[in-house]
Design a protein around this motif. Sequence first.
Motif, PDB file in Angstrom:
ATOM      1  N   GLY A 337      41.605  67.399 -63.356  1.00 17.75           N
ATOM      2  CA  GLY A 337      42.613  67.166 -62.335  1.00 17.75           C
ATOM      3  C   GLY A 337      42.079  67.098 -60.924  1.00 17.75           C
ATOM      4  O   GLY A 337      42.686  66.454 -60.060  1.00 17.75           O
ATOM      5  N   LEU A 338      40.942  67.749 -60.642  1.00 22.52           N
ATOM      6  CA  LEU A 338      40.373  67.758 -59.301  1.00 22.52           C
ATOM      7  C   LEU A 338      39.281  66.711 -59.101  1.00 22.52           C
ATOM      8  O   LEU A 338      39.122  66.187 -57.993  1.00 22.52           O
ATOM      9  N   VAL A 339      38.547  66.417 -60.149  1.00 24.93           N
ATOM     10  CA  VAL A 339      37.356  65.578 -60.001  1.00 24.93           C
ATOM     11  C   VAL A 339      37.500  64.222 -60.679  1.00 24.93           C
ATOM     12  O   VAL A 339      37.196  63.182 -60.089  1.00 24.93           O
ATOM     13  N   VAL A 340      37.997  64.200 -61.906  1.00 26.21           N
ATOM     14  CA  VAL A 340      37.936  62.974 -62.699  1.00 26.21           C
ATOM     15  C   VAL A 340      39.133  62.048 -62.415  1.00 26.21           C
ATOM     16  O   VAL A 340      38.962  60.923 -61.924  1.00 26.21           O
ATOM     17  N   ILE A 341      40.347  62.506 -62.720  1.00 27.69           N
ATOM     18  CA  ILE A 341      41.517  61.629 -62.624  1.00 27.69           C
ATOM     19  C   ILE A 341      41.778  61.149 -61.195  1.00 27.69           C
ATOM     20  O   ILE A 341      42.107  59.967 -60.997  1.00 27.69           O
ATOM     21  N   PRO A 342      41.655  61.992 -60.136  1.00 28.99           N
ATOM     22  CA  PRO A 342      41.871  61.469 -58.780  1.00 28.99           C
ATOM     23  C   PRO A 342      40.944  60.327 -58.402  1.00 28.99           C
ATOM     24  O   PRO A 342      41.299  59.498 -57.561  1.00 28.99           O
ATOM     25  N   ASN A 343      39.778  60.268 -59.010  1.00 32.42           N
ATOM     26  CA  ASN A 343      38.857  59.169 -58.733  1.00 32.42           C
ATOM     27  C   ASN A 343      39.079  57.964 -59.642  1.00 32.42           C
ATOM     28  O   ASN A 343      38.377  56.961 -59.504  1.00 32.42           O
ATOM     29  N   ILE A 344      40.027  58.090 -60.576  1.00 25.92           N
ATOM     30  CA  ILE A 344      40.343  56.971 -61.460  1.00 25.92           C
ATOM     31  C   ILE A 344      41.633  56.284 -61.044  1.00 25.92           C
ATOM     32  O   ILE A 344      41.701  55.053 -60.986  1.00 25.92           O
ATOM     33  N   VAL A 345      42.671  57.076 -60.744  1.00 27.96           N
ATOM     34  CA  VAL A 345      43.976  56.508 -60.448  1.00 27.96           C
ATOM     35  C   VAL A 345      43.921  55.700 -59.151  1.00 27.96           C
ATOM     36  O   VAL A 345      43.289  56.095 -58.171  1.00 27.96           O
ATOM     37  N   VAL A 346      44.563  54.541 -59.140  1.00 25.11           N
ATOM     38  CA  VAL A 346      44.561  53.641 -57.994  1.00 25.11           C
ATOM     39  C   VAL A 346      45.768  53.939 -57.114  1.00 25.11           C
ATOM     40  O   VAL A 346      46.900  53.974 -57.613  1.00 25.11           O
ATOM     41  N   PRO A 347      45.589  54.167 -55.801  1.00 29.92           N
ATOM     42  CA  PRO A 347      46.728  54.418 -54.914  1.00 29.92           C
ATOM     43  C   PRO A 347      47.688  53.241 -54.888  1.00 29.92           C
ATOM     44  O   PRO A 347      47.312  52.094 -55.129  1.00 29.92           O
ATOM     45  N   VAL A 348      48.951  53.526 -54.578  1.00 32.06           N
ATOM     46  CA  VAL A 348      50.006  52.519 -54.577  1.00 32.06           C
ATOM     47  C   VAL A 348      50.176  51.972 -53.167  1.00 32.06           C
ATOM     48  O   VAL A 348      50.260  52.746 -52.212  1.00 32.06           O
ATOM     49  N   PRO A 349      50.251  50.631 -52.990  1.00 27.61           N
ATOM     50  CA  PRO A 349      50.459  50.072 -51.653  1.00 27.61           C
ATOM     51  C   PRO A 349      51.794  50.519 -51.071  1.00 27.61           C
ATOM     52  O   PRO A 349      52.785  50.616 -51.783  1.00 27.61           O
ATOM     53  N   LYS A 350      51.812  50.752 -49.758  1.00 24.75           N
ATOM     54  CA  LYS A 350      53.025  51.170 -49.071  1.00 24.75           C
ATOM     55  C   LYS A 350      53.761  49.952 -48.544  1.00 24.75           C
ATOM     56  O   LYS A 350      53.177  49.081 -47.894  1.00 24.75           O
ATOM     57  N   ALA A 351      55.048  49.888 -48.816  1.00 22.91           N
ATOM     58  CA  ALA A 351      55.849  48.765 -48.347  1.00 22.91           C
ATOM     59  C   ALA A 351      55.994  48.816 -46.827  1.00 22.91           C
ATOM     60  O   ALA A 351      56.156  49.879 -46.233  1.00 22.91           O
ATOM     61  N   VAL A 352      55.950  47.651 -46.159  1.00 25.77           N
ATOM     62  CA  VAL A 352      56.106  47.546 -44.716  1.00 25.77           C
ATOM     63  C   VAL A 352      57.512  47.036 -44.430  1.00 25.77           C
ATOM     64  O   VAL A 352      57.869  45.928 -44.821  1.00 25.77           O
ATOM     65  N   THR A 353      58.341  47.841 -43.759  1.00 36.51           N
ATOM     66  CA  THR A 353      59.755  47.499 -43.565  1.00 36.51           C
ATOM     67  C   THR A 353      59.964  46.475 -42.458  1.00 36.51           C
ATOM     68  O   THR A 353      60.748  45.546 -42.599  1.00 36.51           O
ATOM     69  N   SER A 354      59.251  46.618 -41.314  1.00 39.68           N
ATOM     70  CA  SER A 354      59.419  45.696 -40.189  1.00 39.68           C
ATOM     71  C   SER A 354      58.053  45.175 -39.779  1.00 39.68           C
ATOM     72  O   SER A 354      57.437  45.639 -38.810  1.00 39.68           O
ATOM     73  N   PRO A 355      57.523  44.204 -40.490  1.00 33.22           N
ATOM     74  CA  PRO A 355      56.157  43.765 -40.231  1.00 33.22           C
ATOM     75  C   PRO A 355      56.034  42.989 -38.927  1.00 33.22           C
ATOM     76  O   PRO A 355      56.940  42.254 -38.528  1.00 33.22           O
ATOM     77  N   THR A 356      54.899  43.178 -38.263  1.00 33.98           N
ATOM     78  CA  THR A 356      54.558  42.356 -37.108  1.00 33.98           C
ATOM     79  C   THR A 356      53.962  41.045 -37.602  1.00 33.98           C
ATOM     80  O   THR A 356      53.840  40.806 -38.807  1.00 33.98           O
ATOM     81  N   ALA A 357      53.577  40.215 -36.665  1.00 28.72           N
ATOM     82  CA  ALA A 357      53.014  38.917 -37.059  1.00 28.72           C
ATOM     83  C   ALA A 357      51.743  39.105 -37.870  1.00 28.72           C
ATOM     84  O   ALA A 357      51.540  38.467 -38.907  1.00 28.72           O
TER      85      ALA A 357
END
Length: 598
Positions: A337-357
């Motif tokens: 839980g501290l070493v193996v899986i955190p380095n395997i799981v891919v973070p999820v992109p954060k949605a942008v509500t009011s994007p700039t250009a």
Amino acid sequence: SKMGLVFDRGCLPFLVALALLGSASGARVPSIKDQGVLAEGESTISAASENGMALNTKYIANAGVLSNPDNEEDASLGEEKNLGVSLGVGDVSPSTTDEILGLDDSKKSVHQKREATLDDYFPSLTTTIGFLGVVLISFFLSKLFPYIGLPLVSGYLLCGIVFGPHVLNVVNTDAIRSLRIIDEIALAFIALTAGAQLQLNKMRGRKRSIQLTTLMLVVFTFTFGVTTLYNLKESIDFMHHLTRHQCFAVAMLGGVLLVARSPASAIAIKKELNADGPFTQTVMGTTIIMDVVVITLFALVSMLSNAMLADTKPNPLILGIFAAQMAISWLAGCFLGLVVIPNIVVPVPKAVTSPTAGQRISESRFRRNGWLLYALQVTSYISILALGFGVFFASHILQPFIEPLFVVMIAGCTISNLTNKHRAFVHFEDTCAPLVNAAFFTLTGAALSLPSLFGSASVLVVVLFLVRIFAIGLGAYIAGWACGDSPHTNSVSWMAYITQAGVALGLAKKIHVEYETWGGDFATTMVAVVVLNQLVGPPFFRFVVRFVGEAGKDKSDEEDIPAETTLAPDDIFGAPECDPHSHVSTDVDIDAIAVKRI
């Protein structure tokens, strides 16, 4: 990071040394370590029945599966011939650990746990294709069940029954045995998600109430369940050929399954009603922590009962072996839980509500290159599932030093409480759950024994259902009274703890796979109790939340999740050169940098 470095440098050599120690001590699974694939043949085993009469029974050992043509069961197992090719480990003499745990071949009973064989993990091509087709049908047909007020799991079980050996026979008995890989992947997933749901920071407000309610529910439900099953042993078909010690062992396993709850159903109803308040917080904390308690209790009871199924009194030294097993499993789970899986799981992109250009340009690039993130996520999710299965497979070799359910549960709990990857892990859970549940619960439905379910077992199902509700009511009332809750709430609090689902069904299927002579009928009975609780529980839960006046009081729109566990599209594919200030967040963790480099 320092803790991870310590685990990385310290635990891995320790676990390797432990594996060598386990091999040297004689703890083993014969069919994986020192037993080849059994060839077809016949043997005769002689055993003593309870009245002292000798009973000779013929059985056919075909690829490790026991088939008794005369439907006679033996109290103890004599010599067994190992035919075929050895896997490279020679015969070993029984160790002290084997004798304590009842694993000595000279004293082993056919009613004890069936050790895994290599054939259990290698289904034929026909079996694999047929089962995949059944799972797809089950996956889509079960989506209709919520429209008639039934949970998805009911659809999976029903499809499994229809395509199982008692109806269409598409998934026959041999196929069920050879698909053990599905069982262990799903059990690892269930235990991993059960541990991840235990977020300690959310339980501090009602800590005393949660602890006392959990204790009372476990004590009363387990005690009443064991007492009922043991006292009804003369009326239960799958206990007829068991001695008193063996009946008590089976009753203890049944008591553990009756303790289990359903956090997923409770969370879904809480969100549906927007419920919040002291009562709801106590119910949610108790329901979530109960899975952790059940998995730990099952590990202890499974070790005790397997020794008692050898028809011997349990040795007090078993508790010492259990303590060592829990300590080693805890270390292994923390490492994962501290070493193996955190380095395997891919973070999820954060949605942008009011994007700039600039952000809109980045979003466009993200959509064009979204396949890269998708490929990374799929790879990481498959790797996590394979890792969970690897823990189960390794546990057969390192038995009894590793308890796989406890290892992966601790790994999930560690991810949620000691890392910033909780949101990414929740996305993994939501993505994989539909397919894993469809495959596992469809296979569970196929394994149910319909003749026993529609026979005398139907009465036992109703009795266990009522006894469980009575025990829950008594335990919940005493806990509420001790915590100073109002009688108005105490009189109905039991309605919130009826629902059962994933963990109970998973443990029932595990017992079905591991115990041949009585496990099938036992699992069928317990699955029927779980389904009945799953049908009755949610309506009662909705009623009690409205009754205590906590429906509609949850004002939080979303779960409190650390922002650094998310990634904006720029963090994955880089910011556009025309706008150097287009990053949504400057808090990019090390995984974001790694993905960007890829």
